[in-house]
Scaffold this motif. Structure first.
Motif, PDB file in Angstrom:
ATOM      1  N   GLN A  22       0.277  -1.255  -0.452  1.00  0.00           N
ATOM      2  CA  GLN A  22      -0.422  -0.511  -0.318  1.00  0.00           C
ATOM      3  C   GLN A  22       0.967   1.492   0.066  1.00  0.00           C
ATOM      4  OE1 GLN A  22      -2.625  -1.400   3.479  1.00  0.00           O
ATOM      5  NE2 GLN A  22      -4.460  -0.100   2.591  1.00  0.00           N
ATOM      6  N   MET A  23       1.856   1.487   0.698  1.00  0.00           N
ATOM      7  CA  MET A  23       2.709   2.623   0.676  1.00  0.00           C
ATOM      8  C   MET A  23       3.656   3.193  -0.733  1.00  0.00           C
ATOM      9  SD  MET A  23       1.811   3.305   3.733  1.00  0.00           S
ATOM     10  CE  MET A  23       0.044   2.986   3.241  1.00  0.00           C
ATOM     11  N   MET A  24       3.791   1.525  -1.442  1.00  0.00           N
ATOM     12  CA  MET A  24       4.686   1.816  -2.095  1.00  0.00           C
ATOM     13  C   MET A  24       4.031   2.472  -3.456  1.00  0.00           C
ATOM     14  SD  MET A  24       7.065  -1.052  -1.638  1.00  0.00           S
ATOM     15  CE  MET A  24       7.005  -1.950  -3.141  1.00  0.00           C
ATOM     16  N   TRP A  25       2.167   2.021  -3.819  1.00  0.00           N
ATOM     17  CA  TRP A  25       1.556   1.819  -4.941  1.00  0.00           C
ATOM     18  C   TRP A  25       1.668   3.972  -5.461  1.00  0.00           C
ATOM     19  CZ3 TRP A  25      -0.186  -2.614  -6.346  1.00  0.00           C
ATOM     20  CH2 TRP A  25      -0.740  -3.106  -7.242  1.00  0.00           C
ATOM     21  N   ILE A  26       1.510   4.730  -4.297  1.00  0.00           N
ATOM     22  CA  ILE A  26       0.934   5.369  -5.060  1.00  0.00           C
ATOM     23  C   ILE A  26       2.647   6.303  -5.624  1.00  0.00           C
ATOM     24  CG2 ILE A  26       0.597   8.068  -4.839  1.00  0.00           C
ATOM     25  CD1 ILE A  26      -1.926   6.656  -5.645  1.00  0.00           C
ATOM     26  N   PRO A  27       3.460   6.187  -4.708  1.00  0.00           N
ATOM     27  CA  PRO A  27       4.721   6.490  -5.221  1.00  0.00           C
ATOM     28  C   PRO A  27       4.911   6.393  -6.827  1.00  0.00           C
ATOM     29  CG  PRO A  27       4.732   6.037  -2.997  1.00  0.00           C
ATOM     30  CD  PRO A  27       3.508   5.484  -3.198  1.00  0.00           C
ATOM     31  N   PHE A  28       4.916   4.907  -6.510  1.00  0.00           N
ATOM     32  CA  PHE A  28       5.644   4.253  -7.971  1.00  0.00           C
ATOM     33  C   PHE A  28       4.535   4.747  -9.340  1.00  0.00           C
ATOM     34  CE2 PHE A  28       5.783   0.484 -11.121  1.00  0.00           C
ATOM     35  CZ  PHE A  28       6.890   0.792 -11.518  1.00  0.00           C
ATOM     36  N   PHE A  29       3.245   4.269  -8.583  1.00  0.00           N
ATOM     37  CA  PHE A  29       2.322   4.591  -9.965  1.00  0.00           C
ATOM     38  C   PHE A  29       1.859   5.812 -10.448  1.00  0.00           C
ATOM     39  CE2 PHE A  29       1.607  -0.172  -9.250  1.00  0.00           C
ATOM     40  CZ  PHE A  29       1.837  -1.023 -10.427  1.00  0.00           C
ATOM     41  N   ALA A  30       1.541   6.566  -9.608  1.00  0.00           N
ATOM     42  CA  ALA A  30       1.304   7.713  -9.309  1.00  0.00           C
ATOM     43  C   ALA A  30       2.557   8.734  -9.765  1.00  0.00           C
ATOM     44  CB  ALA A  30       0.382   8.312  -8.087  1.00  0.00           C
ATOM     45  N   ALA A  31       3.224   8.155  -8.497  1.00  0.00           N
ATOM     46  CA  ALA A  31       4.548   9.665  -8.925  1.00  0.00           C
ATOM     47  C   ALA A  31       6.055   9.347  -9.755  1.00  0.00           C
ATOM     48  CB  ALA A  31       5.175   9.797  -7.385  1.00  0.00           C
ATOM     49  N   GLY A  32       6.062   8.008 -10.310  1.00  0.00           N
ATOM     50  CA  GLY A  32       6.703   7.272 -10.908  1.00  0.00           C
ATOM     51  C   GLY A  32       5.856   7.167 -12.138  1.00  0.00           C
ATOM     52  N   VAL A  33       5.193   6.396 -12.843  1.00  0.00           N
ATOM     53  CA  VAL A  33       4.780   5.441 -13.341  1.00  0.00           C
ATOM     54  C   VAL A  33       3.620   6.939 -14.465  1.00  0.00           C
ATOM     55  CG1 VAL A  33       3.378   4.165 -15.175  1.00  0.00           C
ATOM     56  CG2 VAL A  33       4.520   3.039 -13.299  1.00  0.00           C
ATOM     57  N   ILE A  34       3.249   7.313 -13.868  1.00  0.00           N
ATOM     58  CA  ILE A  34       2.142   8.422 -14.190  1.00  0.00           C
ATOM     59  C   ILE A  34       3.446  10.219 -14.876  1.00  0.00           C
ATOM     60  CG2 ILE A  34      -0.145   9.947 -14.633  1.00  0.00           C
ATOM     61  CD1 ILE A  34      -0.688   6.950 -15.038  1.00  0.00           C
ATOM     62  N   ASN A  35       3.730  10.675 -13.855  1.00  0.00           N
ATOM     63  CA  ASN A  35       4.675  11.421 -13.692  1.00  0.00           C
ATOM     64  C   ASN A  35       5.788  11.111 -14.915  1.00  0.00           C
ATOM     65  OD1 ASN A  35       2.492  12.428 -12.980  1.00  0.00           O
ATOM     66  ND2 ASN A  35       4.028  12.537 -10.410  1.00  0.00           N
ATOM     67  N   GLY A  36       6.553  10.158 -15.034  1.00  0.00           N
ATOM     68  CA  GLY A  36       7.074   9.103 -16.141  1.00  0.00           C
ATOM     69  C   GLY A  36       6.745   9.100 -16.833  1.00  0.00           C
ATOM     70  N   ILE A  37       6.598   7.989 -17.273  1.00  0.00           N
ATOM     71  CA  ILE A  37       6.204   7.359 -18.155  1.00  0.00           C
ATOM     72  C   ILE A  37       4.938   8.217 -19.034  1.00  0.00           C
ATOM     73  CG2 ILE A  37       5.425   4.876 -19.655  1.00  0.00           C
ATOM     74  CD1 ILE A  37       7.094   3.895 -16.805  1.00  0.00           C
ATOM     75  N   GLY A  38       4.588   8.528 -18.550  1.00  0.00           N
ATOM     76  CA  GLY A  38       2.933   9.535 -18.874  1.00  0.00           C
ATOM     77  C   GLY A  38       3.721  10.514 -19.771  1.00  0.00           C
ATOM     78  N   HIS A  39       4.890  10.481 -19.646  1.00  0.00           N
ATOM     79  CA  HIS A  39       5.355  12.405 -20.474  1.00  0.00           C
ATOM     80  C   HIS A  39       6.485  11.632 -21.111  1.00  0.00           C
ATOM     81  CE1 HIS A  39       3.780  15.656 -19.386  1.00  0.00           C
ATOM     82  NE2 HIS A  39       2.717  15.558 -17.958  1.00  0.00           N
ATOM     83  N   PHE A  40       6.647  10.207 -21.793  1.00  0.00           N
ATOM     84  CA  PHE A  40       7.357   9.833 -22.265  1.00  0.00           C
ATOM     85  C   PHE A  40       7.519   8.609 -23.691  1.00  0.00           C
ATOM     86  CE2 PHE A  40      11.963   8.805 -22.914  1.00  0.00           C
ATOM     87  CZ  PHE A  40      12.832   9.547 -22.283  1.00  0.00           C
ATOM     88  N   TRP A  41       6.693   7.680 -23.050  1.00  0.00           N
ATOM     89  CA  TRP A  41       6.377   6.414 -23.728  1.00  0.00           C
ATOM     90  C   TRP A  41       4.799   6.304 -24.024  1.00  0.00           C
ATOM     91  CZ3 TRP A  41       9.387   3.073 -21.328  1.00  0.00           C
ATOM     92  CH2 TRP A  41      11.477   3.232 -21.265  1.00  0.00           C
ATOM     93  N   GLY A  42       3.847   5.673 -24.952  1.00  0.00           N
ATOM     94  CA  GLY A  42       2.792   5.762 -25.128  1.00  0.00           C
ATOM     95  C   GLY A  42       2.575   5.774 -26.531  1.00  0.00           C
ATOM     96  N   TYR A  43       1.271   6.663 -26.747  1.00  0.00           N
ATOM     97  CA  TYR A  43       0.627   7.251 -28.110  1.00  0.00           C
ATOM     98  C   TYR A  43      -0.480   8.669 -27.654  1.00  0.00           C
ATOM     99  CZ  TYR A  43      -4.339   5.896 -26.716  1.00  0.00           C
ATOM    100  OH  TYR A  43      -5.416   5.595 -26.445  1.00  0.00           O
ATOM    101  N   ARG A  44      -0.493   9.735 -28.778  1.00  0.00           N
ATOM    102  CA  ARG A  44      -0.268  10.748 -28.807  1.00  0.00           C
ATOM    103  C   ARG A  44      -2.338  10.690 -29.233  1.00  0.00           C
ATOM    104  NH1 ARG A  44       2.437  14.880 -27.086  1.00  0.00           N
ATOM    105  NH2 ARG A  44       2.274  16.559 -28.205  1.00  0.00           N
ATOM    106  N   ASN A  45      -2.715  11.138 -28.720  1.00  0.00           N
ATOM    107  CA  ASN A  45      -4.705  11.490 -29.815  1.00  0.00           C
ATOM    108  C   ASN A  45      -4.266  13.116 -30.567  1.00  0.00           C
ATOM    109  OD1 ASN A  45      -5.742   9.143 -29.463  1.00  0.00           O
ATOM    110  ND2 ASN A  45      -6.968   9.782 -27.928  1.00  0.00           N
ATOM    111  N   TYR A  46      -3.388  14.073 -29.582  1.00  0.00           N
ATOM    112  CA  TYR A  46      -3.924  15.485 -29.652  1.00  0.00           C
ATOM    113  C   TYR A  46      -2.009  15.806 -29.905  1.00  0.00           C
ATOM    114  CZ  TYR A  46      -8.998  14.523 -28.263  1.00  0.00           C
ATOM    115  OH  TYR A  46      -9.615  13.924 -28.223  1.00  0.00           O
ATOM    116  N   ASP A  47      -1.609  16.852 -30.371  1.00  0.00           N
ATOM    117  CA  ASP A  47      -1.203  17.005 -30.207  1.00  0.00           C
ATOM    118  C   ASP A  47      -0.661  18.610 -29.130  1.00  0.00           C
ATOM    119  OD1 ASP A  47       1.467  18.475 -31.421  1.00  0.00           O
ATOM    120  OD2 ASP A  47       1.249  19.242 -33.061  1.00  0.00           O
ATOM    121  N   SER A  48      -0.366  18.250 -28.319  1.00  0.00           N
ATOM    122  CA  SER A  48      -0.971  19.028 -27.258  1.00  0.00           C
ATOM    123  C   SER A  48       0.910  19.611 -26.781  1.00  0.00           C
ATOM    124  CB  SER A  48      -1.012  18.491 -25.826  1.00  0.00           C
ATOM    125  OG  SER A  48      -0.291  17.947 -25.360  1.00  0.00           O
TER     126      SER A  48
END
Ligand SMILES: [Zn+2]
Ligand SMILES: [Zn+2]
Length: 246
Positions: free
Chosen positions: A165-191
């Motif tokens: 429980q203690m690692m979940w948010i630091p990893f998935f929110a602070a790590g995966v979303i903030n990191g990978i969510g600005h790095f890898w994946g597909y883009r629908n919009y040219d933000s």
């Protein structure tokens, strides 16, 4: 003797797969609290929650993360305002993906300690008696109570449940979303930023996976936009709405 036997399996006496399901359920409630309450409702004002719902989310986040609403909101609003610049608190474009993925919560805590960021970006967050005297004053005691609850419910395995429980948010929110969510994946919009949709099905992280959609329409309560995309946080929001809680 009786006490030690009891502590082996806790009140619930779950087996290993039931423990895994229980841990996933607990962390899922925390993810839902972050995406619906902290992110969509508080930081972006995309939806209004009934006081019963917002009090539940605040209490749950205190028990499972110790994060203070005004700090989370301020750091996140600054992220949108200064996206991918050196002032962005956690851009993998300026700080490197490795840093944000593995040390995301350290970056968050460093920015939360910045008084100027707090003053400038935290307006409109809860400032009631409960916030001043409990949640923002006793930040680690909530997770301490959670440790006791896990121990009583699950026995010694509760220590591992708590650790996850203690690692979940630091990893998935602070790590995966903030990191990978600005790095890898597909883009629908040219933000104008580098935000990406990590996968089209926002389930594990409650819809936050659709980060390119979110940066393009930050005040939308719904994060999916194409027909094949799914946003679980939006489904929950509609469910809360149907019973008058959102
Ligand atoms: Zn972002
Ligand atoms: Zn946002």
């Amino acid at each position: 003797m009786y006490f030690f036997e009891f502590m082996d399996g806790g009140l619930l006496g779950l087996n290993w797969w039931q423990l895994i399901l229980a841990t996933l359920a607990l962390t899922h409630v925390t993810i839902a609290s972050v995406t619906i309450f902290l992110h969509r409702s508080q930081a972006h004002r995309a939806l209004d929650l009934h006081p019963i719902a917002s009090h539940f989310f605040r209490f749950w986040l205190w028990l499972t993360t110790g994060m203070v609403t005004r700090e989370w909101v301020a750091v996140h609003r600054k992220h949108h305002a200064k996206c991918e610049t050196p002032e962005d608190p956690h851009s993998p474009q300026t700080r490197g993906l490795k840093k944000v993925l593995w040390e995301g919560s350290e970056l968050y805590m460093a920015e939360a300690a910045n008084a100027e960021t707090m003053a400038r970006y935290s307006h409109g967050t809860p400032d009631d008696w409960l916030e001043r005297n409990v949640y923002s004053r006793f930040t680690w005691q909530g997770v301490g109570i959670m440790l006791g609850i896990d121990w009583i419910l699950f026995g010694w395995a509760g220590l591992a449940v708590w650790g996850v429980q203690m690692m979940w948010i630091p990893f998935f929110a602070a790590g995966v979303i903030n990191g990978i969510g600005h790095f890898w994946g597909y883009r629908n919009y040219d933000s104008p930023d580098a935000a990406t949709n990590i996968v089209p099905w926002g389930i594990l992280i409650g819809g936050e996976e659709l980060h390119n959609n979110h940066h393009t329409y930050p005040t939308s309560a719904k994060l999916s936009s194409k027909w094949f995309e799914f946003d679980l946080g939006w489904a929950y929001t509609r469910a809360l709405e149907s019973v008058g809680l959102a």
